[in-house]
Design an enzyme around this catalytic site. Structure first.
Site, PDB file in Angstrom:
ATOM      1  N   CYS A   9       1.197  -4.348   1.969  1.00 53.10           N
ATOM      2  CA  CYS A   9      -0.241  -4.228   2.245  1.00 53.10           C
ATOM      3  C   CYS A   9      -0.958  -5.288   1.407  1.00 53.10           C
ATOM      4  CB  CYS A   9      -0.750  -2.815   1.961  1.00 53.10           C
ATOM      5  SG  CYS A   9      -0.589  -2.279   0.244  1.00 53.10           S
ATOM      6  N   ARG A  15      -1.576   1.723   0.435  1.00 54.04           N
ATOM      7  CA  ARG A  15      -0.781   1.977   1.648  1.00 54.04           C
ATOM      8  C   ARG A  15       0.711   1.698   1.491  1.00 54.04           C
ATOM      9  NH1 ARG A  15      -4.435  -1.796   5.193  1.00 54.04           N
ATOM     10  NH2 ARG A  15      -4.444  -2.803   3.130  1.00 54.04           N
ATOM     11  N   ASP A 126      -7.304   0.168   5.708  1.00 51.97           N
ATOM     12  CA  ASP A 126      -7.445   0.059   4.260  1.00 51.97           C
ATOM     13  C   ASP A 126      -8.377   1.177   3.762  1.00 51.97           C
ATOM     14  OD1 ASP A 126      -8.044  -0.652   1.696  1.00 51.97           O
ATOM     15  OD2 ASP A 126      -8.545  -2.738   2.156  1.00 51.97           O
TER      16      ASP A 126
HETATM   17  P1  4NP Z   1      -3.908  -1.445  -0.341  1.00 54.83           P
HETATM   18  O1  4NP Z   1      -5.447  -1.117  -0.659  1.00 54.83           O
HETATM   19  O2  4NP Z   1      -3.877  -2.834   0.267  1.00 54.83           O
HETATM   20  O3  4NP Z   1      -3.547  -0.383   0.645  1.00 54.83           O
HETATM   21  O4  4NP Z   1      -3.176  -1.353  -1.655  1.00 54.83           O
HETATM   22  C1  4NP Z   1      -6.284  -1.986  -1.360  1.00 54.83           C
HETATM   23  C2  4NP Z   1      -6.235  -2.011  -2.728  1.00 54.83           C
HETATM   24  C3  4NP Z   1      -7.100  -2.862  -3.433  1.00 54.83           C
HETATM   25  C4  4NP Z   1      -7.996  -3.656  -2.746  1.00 54.83           C
HETATM   26  C5  4NP Z   1      -8.045  -3.623  -1.367  1.00 54.83           C
HETATM   27  C6  4NP Z   1      -7.178  -2.789  -0.674  1.00 54.83           C
HETATM   28  N1  4NP Z   1      -8.877  -4.495  -3.464  1.00 54.83           N
HETATM   29  O5  4NP Z   1      -9.723  -5.151  -2.820  1.00 54.83           O
HETATM   30  O6  4NP Z   1      -8.810  -4.554  -4.705  1.00 54.83           O
END
Ligand code: 4NP
Length: 163
Positions: A9, A15, A126
Site C-alpha cells: 500500500c 492496509r 485508503d
Molecule cells: P496505508 O495508509 O497506505 O494503508 O498504510 C496510509 C498511511 C499513511 C498515509 C496515507 C495512507 N500518509 O499519508 O501518511
C-alpha cells in the site's frame, strides 16, 4: 521452497499490514504456514520503521487478528524475491510498476480485490484520513480478498498441498 506473497500500500501502516496478518491467519488455519510466506511494504518512505496504525490495529482486533510488523519501503529486490505482489489500490499498482522499469515482473503484480468474491470493488480504499468505519471496511474487504487469494495460490501451485 515456500510461495512468497508481498502486500503493498502507500504507507505500510494500514492496509498492507492488515492484508499480511489476515493472510497469515488464514494460512495458519489451513495448516500451510511452512509453505506460504507473507510480507508487506509501502510505496512511500513516510512511515519507515513505524508499527501499524492504532486505528487499524483496533479494527483488526475486533476480528481477533493481531497486526505485527514494522513499515518498510518497497524495493527493487522485492520483484525477484516474491512470487506475487498485491496492490491495494490503482495508485499503488502504478507506483509498483513504475519501479519495475523494464516491466520484467508485470505478471507478478495484481490488485488484491481481483481475488475478492463477496465484494465487487476494484480497490481497498485508503482509510488514513477517514473515520472508524473505513478501518472496519478494510478488514472485511481484506478477509474476503485474502480467502480468495489463498484459494488461488493453492490451486496454482500443486506442490503446496502435496507434501
Ligand atoms: P496505508 O495508509 O497506505 O494503508 O498504510 C496510509 C498511511 C499513511 C498515509 C496515507 C495512507 N500518509 O499519508 O501518511
Amino acid at each position: 521452497m515456500a510461495y512468497k506473497l508481498l502486500f503493498v500500500c502507500l504507507g505500510n501502516i494500514c492496509r498492507s499490514p492488515s492484508a499480511e496478518n489476515i493472510m497469515n491467519h488464514l494460512i495458519e488455519e489451513a495448516g500451510l504456514d511452512s509453505k506460504i510466506v507473507c510480507d508487506s511494504a509501502g510505496t512511500s518512505s513516510y512511515h519507515i520503521g513505524s508499527p501499524p496504525d492504532r486505528r487499524m490495529s483496533a479494527a483488526a482486533a475486533k476480528r481477533r487478528i493481531k497486526l505485527k510488523g514494522r513499515a518498510r519501503q518497497l524495493q527493487l529486490a522485492d520483484f525477484k524475491e516474491f512470487d506475487l505482489i498485491l496492490a491495494m489500490d490503482n495508485q499503488n499498482y502504478w507506483d509498483i510498476l513504475a519501479l519495475d522499469r523494464q516491466q520484467q515482473y508485470l505478471d507478478k503484480v495484481h490488485l488484491i480485490c481481483d481475488f475478492a468474491s463477496r465484494y465487487k470493488v476494484q480497490e481497498v480504499p485508503d482509510p488514513y484520513y477517514g473515520g472508524k468505519e473505513g478501518f472496519d471496511y478494510v478488514i472485511d474487504l481484506l478477509l474476503d480478498a485474502c480467502a480468495g487469494l489463498l484459494e488461488y495460490v493453492i490451486n496454482s501451485d500443486a506442490e503446496l498441498v502435496r507434501q
